[in-house]
Enzyme design. Structure first.
Site, PDB file in Angstrom:
ATOM      1  N   ARG A  47       0.857  -1.190   0.000  1.00  0.00           N
ATOM      2  CA  ARG A  47       0.000   0.000   0.000  1.00  0.00           C
ATOM      3  C   ARG A  47       0.890   1.235   0.000  1.00  0.00           C
ATOM      4  O   ARG A  47       1.689   1.443   0.912  1.00  0.00           O
ATOM      5  CB  ARG A  47      -0.894  -0.021   1.244  1.00  0.00           C
ATOM      6  CG  ARG A  47      -2.094   0.890   1.112  1.00  0.00           C
ATOM      7  CD  ARG A  47      -3.070   0.696   2.230  1.00  0.00           C
ATOM      8  NE  ARG A  47      -4.138  -0.239   1.934  1.00  0.00           N
ATOM      9  CZ  ARG A  47      -5.094  -0.034   1.036  1.00  0.00           C
ATOM     10  NH1 ARG A  47      -5.112   1.043   0.313  1.00  0.00           N
ATOM     11  NH2 ARG A  47      -6.033  -0.932   0.855  1.00  0.00           N
ATOM     12  N   GLY A  84      -6.195  -0.074  -8.446  1.00  0.00           N
ATOM     13  CA  GLY A  84      -7.410   0.721  -8.348  1.00  0.00           C
ATOM     14  C   GLY A  84      -7.126   2.212  -8.429  1.00  0.00           C
ATOM     15  O   GLY A  84      -6.194   2.659  -9.118  1.00  0.00           O
ATOM     16  N   GLY A  86      -5.915   4.577  -6.294  1.00  0.00           N
ATOM     17  CA  GLY A  86      -4.618   5.111  -5.864  1.00  0.00           C
ATOM     18  C   GLY A  86      -3.547   4.789  -6.888  1.00  0.00           C
ATOM     19  O   GLY A  86      -2.721   5.647  -7.243  1.00  0.00           O
ATOM     20  N   THR A 107      -9.563  -3.877  -9.488  1.00  0.00           N
ATOM     21  CA  THR A 107     -10.045  -3.666  -8.122  1.00  0.00           C
ATOM     22  C   THR A 107     -11.411  -4.312  -7.926  1.00  0.00           C
ATOM     23  O   THR A 107     -12.222  -4.336  -8.861  1.00  0.00           O
ATOM     24  CB  THR A 107     -10.129  -2.161  -7.759  1.00  0.00           C
ATOM     25  OG1 THR A 107     -10.963  -2.000  -6.593  1.00  0.00           O
ATOM     26  CG2 THR A 107     -10.740  -1.306  -8.861  1.00  0.00           C
ATOM     27  N   ILE A 108     -11.655  -4.804  -6.733  1.00  0.00           N
ATOM     28  CA  ILE A 108     -12.980  -5.381  -6.442  1.00  0.00           C
ATOM     29  C   ILE A 108     -14.020  -4.274  -6.305  1.00  0.00           C
ATOM     30  O   ILE A 108     -15.212  -4.550  -6.295  1.00  0.00           O
ATOM     31  CB  ILE A 108     -12.982  -6.248  -5.157  1.00  0.00           C
ATOM     32  CG1 ILE A 108     -12.731  -5.411  -3.899  1.00  0.00           C
ATOM     33  CG2 ILE A 108     -12.001  -7.390  -5.268  1.00  0.00           C
ATOM     34  CD1 ILE A 108     -13.105  -6.134  -2.611  1.00  0.00           C
ATOM     35  N   ASP A 109     -13.567  -3.016  -6.199  1.00  0.00           N
ATOM     36  CA  ASP A 109     -14.517  -1.920  -5.975  1.00  0.00           C
ATOM     37  C   ASP A 109     -15.227  -1.465  -7.256  1.00  0.00           C
ATOM     38  O   ASP A 109     -16.247  -0.785  -7.176  1.00  0.00           O
ATOM     39  CB  ASP A 109     -13.797  -0.716  -5.350  1.00  0.00           C
ATOM     40  CG  ASP A 109     -13.270  -1.022  -3.965  1.00  0.00           C
ATOM     41  OD1 ASP A 109     -13.824  -1.938  -3.316  1.00  0.00           O
ATOM     42  OD2 ASP A 109     -12.314  -0.369  -3.529  1.00  0.00           O
ATOM     43  N   GLY A 147     -16.316  -1.982   0.153  1.00  0.00           N
ATOM     44  CA  GLY A 147     -16.664  -0.828  -0.671  1.00  0.00           C
ATOM     45  C   GLY A 147     -16.904   0.357   0.240  1.00  0.00           C
ATOM     46  O   GLY A 147     -17.940   0.447   0.892  1.00  0.00           O
ATOM     47  N   ARG A 252     -11.530 -10.721  -1.358  1.00  0.00           N
ATOM     48  CA  ARG A 252     -10.454 -10.322  -2.274  1.00  0.00           C
ATOM     49  C   ARG A 252      -9.569 -11.491  -2.697  1.00  0.00           C
ATOM     50  O   ARG A 252      -8.580 -11.294  -3.385  1.00  0.00           O
ATOM     51  CB  ARG A 252      -9.572  -9.261  -1.608  1.00  0.00           C
ATOM     52  CG  ARG A 252     -10.266  -7.956  -1.423  1.00  0.00           C
ATOM     53  CD  ARG A 252      -9.336  -6.785  -1.398  1.00  0.00           C
ATOM     54  NE  ARG A 252      -8.186  -6.918  -0.535  1.00  0.00           N
ATOM     55  CZ  ARG A 252      -7.685  -5.926   0.176  1.00  0.00           C
ATOM     56  NH1 ARG A 252      -8.249  -4.747   0.131  1.00  0.00           N
ATOM     57  NH2 ARG A 252      -6.623  -6.098   0.906  1.00  0.00           N
TER      58      ARG A 252
HETATM   59  O1  F6P Z   1      -9.988  -1.175  -2.614  1.00  0.00           O
HETATM   60  C1  F6P Z   1     -10.226  -2.497  -2.305  1.00  0.00           C
HETATM   61  C2  F6P Z   1     -10.647  -2.652  -0.875  1.00  0.00           C
HETATM   62  O2  F6P Z   1     -10.847  -4.002  -0.598  1.00  0.00           O
HETATM   63  C3  F6P Z   1     -11.890  -1.847  -0.475  1.00  0.00           C
HETATM   64  O3  F6P Z   1     -13.098  -2.432  -0.867  1.00  0.00           O
HETATM   65  C4  F6P Z   1     -11.708  -1.767   1.004  1.00  0.00           C
HETATM   66  O4  F6P Z   1     -12.403  -0.689   1.549  1.00  0.00           O
HETATM   67  C5  F6P Z   1     -10.220  -1.610   1.148  1.00  0.00           C
HETATM   68  O5  F6P Z   1      -9.632  -2.164  -0.011  1.00  0.00           O
HETATM   69  C6  F6P Z   1      -9.674  -2.260   2.362  1.00  0.00           C
HETATM   70  O6  F6P Z   1      -8.328  -2.039   2.409  1.00  0.00           O
HETATM   71  P1  F6P Z   1      -7.395  -2.711   3.495  1.00  0.00           P
HETATM   72  O7  F6P Z   1      -7.411  -4.173   3.232  1.00  0.00           O
HETATM   73  O8  F6P Z   1      -6.063  -2.127   3.282  1.00  0.00           O
HETATM   74  O9  F6P Z   1      -8.015  -2.374   4.799  1.00  0.00           O
END
Ligand code: F6P
Length: 325
Positions: A47, A84, A86, A107-109, A147, A252
């Site tokens: 990240r 996604g 970012g 991205t899954i979003d 999401g 995911r």
């Molecule tokens: O962007 C994908 C995603 O799974 C979003 O749906 C979710 O809000 C976020 O990433 C969660 O991120 P992390 O796993 O870093 O908390």
């Protein structure tokens, strides 16, 4: 790419993290064989928030300069980024800095502007739908799906899983309306209700607040997630046994769906053609049945919430599904 031109591929480890640190590996054709069915990533991920990209880190590293250096040292012709929102913002930044960049919306979003679908989305919809299927027989269940800003996953999985209520970040909910929907089902002797709620959903009152104010308000509540809160409210308001489920990161993972395998293969081949034709500063996209590409500068950072007139949303409403408003 190997089929289209004489390609040499270098895999950057852990996304932009590896580009900053100069961590990479030369890839052989063999390494791309037999991975179609696998979930996850063979190169790793990290990240790297866009908002920090221009911030010098605690070690004094200028991340943008470091990424440009790795690109130059490796004598790359093009950098292909998968991710996604970012990821696309940083891809655009690097493109503006003069690097040849091609994006792939993963991205899954499903919230990348300019593409009907991102890859990963349908696999997550399948998983979330299965979660809903598996709990269908018990009580009033509030299922919290991923999401934060975009409700695509919750909308599609909610519809596919036969949810009675679907709550999205885009449509602030009135808990009284949700309670009425659950009550109506209980009265008609339906022993269970399914409420699919996106993690970023908010009440009408909360929607009026600024982000900081909303966070402060939520910190005063005894719930650490939206589904727990809604389940507690429904138990109290309707007198039903309401429970919450948070499938979390399992949404995911796992083997990609057939749809995503086809889409990502189409996207990948299109990206290879772009590299062959030296077309850079773009991201690959799906437009109807066509694979196209959009300029990174036109799509990076542009939100893609579920619009009010989205056809799947309209279908859900026409099915009598309560959207909380
Ligand atoms: O962007 C994908 C995603 O799974 C979003 O749906 C979710 O809000 C976020 O990433 C969660 O991120 P992390 O796993 O870093 O908390």
């Amino acid at each position: 790419a190997y089929e289209l031109f004489d390609a040499e591929i270098i895999g950057i480890r852990n996304g932009y993290g590896g580009l900053i640190e100069g961590e990479y590996q030369e890839m052989s054709k063999k390494q791309f064989s037999g991975i179609l069915t696998l979930g996850g990533t063979i190169l790793g991920t990290s990240r790297q928030p866009f908002r920090n990209m221009r911030v010098i880190d605690e070690r004094g590293v200028d991340k943008v300069a470091a990424m440009k250096k790795t690109y130059k040292d490796l004598k790359l012709d093009c950098l292909v980024t998968l991710g996604g929102n970012g990821t696309h913002k940083t891809a655009n930044l690097l493109s503006e800095e003069g690097l040849n960049v091609i994006g792939l919306p993963k991205t899954i979003d499903n919230d990348i502007y300019g593409t009907d679908f991102t890859f990963g989305f349908h696999t997550a919809v399948d998983i979330a739908t299965e979660v809903i299927d598996r709990i269908h027989t018990t009580a009033c269940m509030v299922v919290e799906l991923m999401g934060n800003k975009a409700g695509w996953l919750t909308l599609y999985a909610g519809l596919a899983g036969g949810a009675d209520v679907i709550l999205l970040p885009e449509i602030p909910y009135d808990i009284k309306k949700v309670a009425q929907a659950v009550e109506a089902r209980a009265k008609s002797k339906k022993p269970f209700s399914i409420i699919a709620v996106a993690e970023g959903a908010m009440s009408e009152e909360e929607a009026k607040m600024k982000k900081k104010e909303r966070e402060a308000y939520r910190a005063t509540l005894p719930y650490d997630c939206i589904s727990k809160r809604i389940a507690a409210q429904l138990s109290e308001m309707v007198g039903v046994e309401a429970r919450h489920v948070v499938p979390g990161h399992i949404q995911r993972g796992g083997s990609p769906s057939a749809y995503d395998r086809v889409l990502s293969t189409q996207f990948g081949v299109h990206a290879a053609q772009l590299i062959r034709d030296e077309i850079y500063g773009v991201t690959v996209a799906l437009d109807g049945n066509e694979i196209i590409h959009n300029k990174l500068k036109d799509i990076a950072g542009v939100p893609k919430p579920v619009p009010k007139d989205d056809h799947v949303l309209t279908t859900a409403r026409n099915m009598g599904i309560c959207m909380g408003d």
